[in-house]
Design an enzyme around this catalytic site. Sequence first.
Site, PDB file in Angstrom:
ATOM      1  N   CYS A   1      -7.252 -27.977  11.803  1.00  0.00           N
ATOM      2  CA  CYS A   1      -8.445 -28.783  12.065  1.00  0.00           C
ATOM      3  C   CYS A   1      -8.188 -30.281  11.923  1.00  0.00           C
ATOM      4  O   CYS A   1      -8.868 -31.096  12.555  1.00  0.00           O
ATOM      5  CB  CYS A   1      -9.576 -28.340  11.131  1.00  0.00           C
ATOM      6  SG  CYS A   1     -10.223 -26.699  11.529  1.00  0.00           S
TER       7      CYS A   1
ATOM      8  N   CYS B   1     -13.699 -28.339   7.886  1.00  0.00           N
ATOM      9  CA  CYS B   1     -12.449 -27.759   7.391  1.00  0.00           C
ATOM     10  C   CYS B   1     -11.355 -28.819   7.381  1.00  0.00           C
ATOM     11  O   CYS B   1     -11.242 -29.614   8.322  1.00  0.00           O
ATOM     12  CB  CYS B   1     -12.039 -26.582   8.276  1.00  0.00           C
ATOM     13  SG  CYS B   1     -10.485 -25.799   7.800  1.00  0.00           S
TER      14      CYS B   1
ATOM     15  N   ASP C   1      -8.122  -7.329   0.760  1.00  0.00           N
ATOM     16  CA  ASP C   1      -7.146  -7.570   1.823  1.00  0.00           C
ATOM     17  C   ASP C   1      -7.706  -7.062   3.138  1.00  0.00           C
ATOM     18  O   ASP C   1      -8.562  -6.170   3.158  1.00  0.00           O
ATOM     19  CB  ASP C   1      -5.827  -6.841   1.542  1.00  0.00           C
ATOM     20  CG  ASP C   1      -5.894  -5.381   1.994  1.00  0.00           C
ATOM     21  OD1 ASP C   1      -5.326  -5.050   3.054  1.00  0.00           O
ATOM     22  OD2 ASP C   1      -6.543  -4.562   1.306  1.00  0.00           O
TER      23      ASP C   1
ATOM     24  N   ASP D   1       0.851  -1.187   0.000  1.00  0.00           N
ATOM     25  CA  ASP D   1       0.000   0.000   0.000  1.00  0.00           C
ATOM     26  C   ASP D   1       0.891   1.244   0.000  1.00  0.00           C
ATOM     27  O   ASP D   1       2.111   1.152   0.098  1.00  0.00           O
ATOM     28  CB  ASP D   1      -0.971  -0.016   1.173  1.00  0.00           C
ATOM     29  CG  ASP D   1      -0.272  -0.067   2.526  1.00  0.00           C
ATOM     30  OD1 ASP D   1       0.946   0.170   2.579  1.00  0.00           O
ATOM     31  OD2 ASP D   1      -0.943  -0.357   3.523  1.00  0.00           O
TER      32      ASP D   1
ATOM     33  N   HIS E   1      -5.735 -21.308  10.590  1.00  0.00           N
ATOM     34  CA  HIS E   1      -7.109 -21.704  10.252  1.00  0.00           C
ATOM     35  C   HIS E   1      -7.876 -20.559   9.602  1.00  0.00           C
ATOM     36  O   HIS E   1      -8.544 -20.753   8.580  1.00  0.00           O
ATOM     37  CB  HIS E   1      -7.854 -22.169  11.503  1.00  0.00           C
ATOM     38  CG  HIS E   1      -9.332 -22.315  11.268  1.00  0.00           C
ATOM     39  ND1 HIS E   1      -9.893 -23.396  10.627  1.00  0.00           N
ATOM     40  CD2 HIS E   1     -10.356 -21.458  11.542  1.00  0.00           C
ATOM     41  CE1 HIS E   1     -11.195 -23.215  10.524  1.00  0.00           C
ATOM     42  NE2 HIS E   1     -11.508 -22.050  11.074  1.00  0.00           N
TER      43      HIS E   1
ATOM     44  N   CYS F   1      -8.011 -27.954   7.018  1.00  0.00           N
ATOM     45  CA  CYS F   1      -6.723 -27.288   7.197  1.00  0.00           C
ATOM     46  C   CYS F   1      -5.856 -28.054   8.195  1.00  0.00           C
ATOM     47  O   CYS F   1      -6.332 -28.933   8.918  1.00  0.00           O
ATOM     48  CB  CYS F   1      -6.905 -25.838   7.647  1.00  0.00           C
ATOM     49  SG  CYS F   1      -7.303 -25.620   9.409  1.00  0.00           S
TER      50      CYS F   1
END
Length: 379
Positions: free
Chosen positions: A311, A306, A268, A94, A337, A308
Amino acid sequence: MSAVTYELIKTCKQTGARLGRVHTPHGTFETPVFMPVGTLATVKTMSPEELKELGAGIILSNTYHLWLRPGEDIVREAGGLHKFMNWDGSILTDSGGFQVFSLSDLREIEEQGVHFRNHISGEKLFLSPEKAMQIQNALGSDIMMAFDECPPYPAEYKYMKDSVERTSRWAERCLTAHERPDDQGLFGIVQGGEYEDLRKQSARDLTALDFPGYAIGGLSVGEPKDVMNRVLEFTTPYLPTEKPRYLMGVGSPDSLIDGAIRGIDMFDCVLPTRIARNGTCMTSNGRLVVRNAKFARDFSPLDPNCDCHTCRNYSRAYIRHLIKADETFGLRLTTYHNLYFLVKLMEQVREAIRADRLGDFRDQFFEQYGFNKPNAKNF
């Protein structure tokens, strides 16, 4: 040829949402996409390897903070931001404008730029369009942002009009000062608050300068969600269809889907990492505060739906224990996560666009997540 280009793959027949690809010097990623925020050349608690593992194709870093620490000269000496932080994917930086206006109580705006105080040391500093370009050229990000004024919400019409006109003049100065157009793309930022005519004026000013991409700024700054959606609805039609559209600072699941429906390609926000450090997790069934006492003997994963790393391997009880004991590993697990959840959510959004059913997907997701319930808790 611009350093950053956009390829439109498909438009959803049901909603008008766009499926596309953004090509940068450090890789290509599909859109709509969520970009994890790595303010100080690091996404808090995450390694670059973990970000790649969970599927992030582009991350964001902060010009203002890297200017103060460690300094853009050190990053340049290291070979640029990619080498400095060991990330070989795309990076967006940015302009630093938002931090100047949000972190400094003492600031003075003039035509040349902004005088303000360093929020760490109190030192007097000056940031101009030319300085913002100099810093970002030294950082070597794939996508740079033009220096703009970030007006408060709400703002009176006269103030906003003057601000939009100044931001347009600053954008032209940014283009002139940009020294690496062959390997760094520069996006303009459309401002104008909730005023349709000012958004139109800002978009026309900036599209006339032919940036390779355009951001919509000044949203997610305290306005109601319906106001944000309305502004997107009357702003995106003024932006070129052949270039990427970036909604700055938005990361709640509902706003990601609603933004995609209104033609946004890139998002974002620090939200998923910030709330993770407080023990708050995004799940397919809504918001879950894992540090709460009721999870002390809950040996199920954060989200049964999930897959991931967190998890698949750790329970709510264990993660709660880590957070209550001030163990950093617990914050790493919740952060992983939450980022995975949003990266995968955007994959689902892209698949729904391919299938021309993003509207149906939105309804189903909102129902399961709980956004349609009275007094539903959001982030």
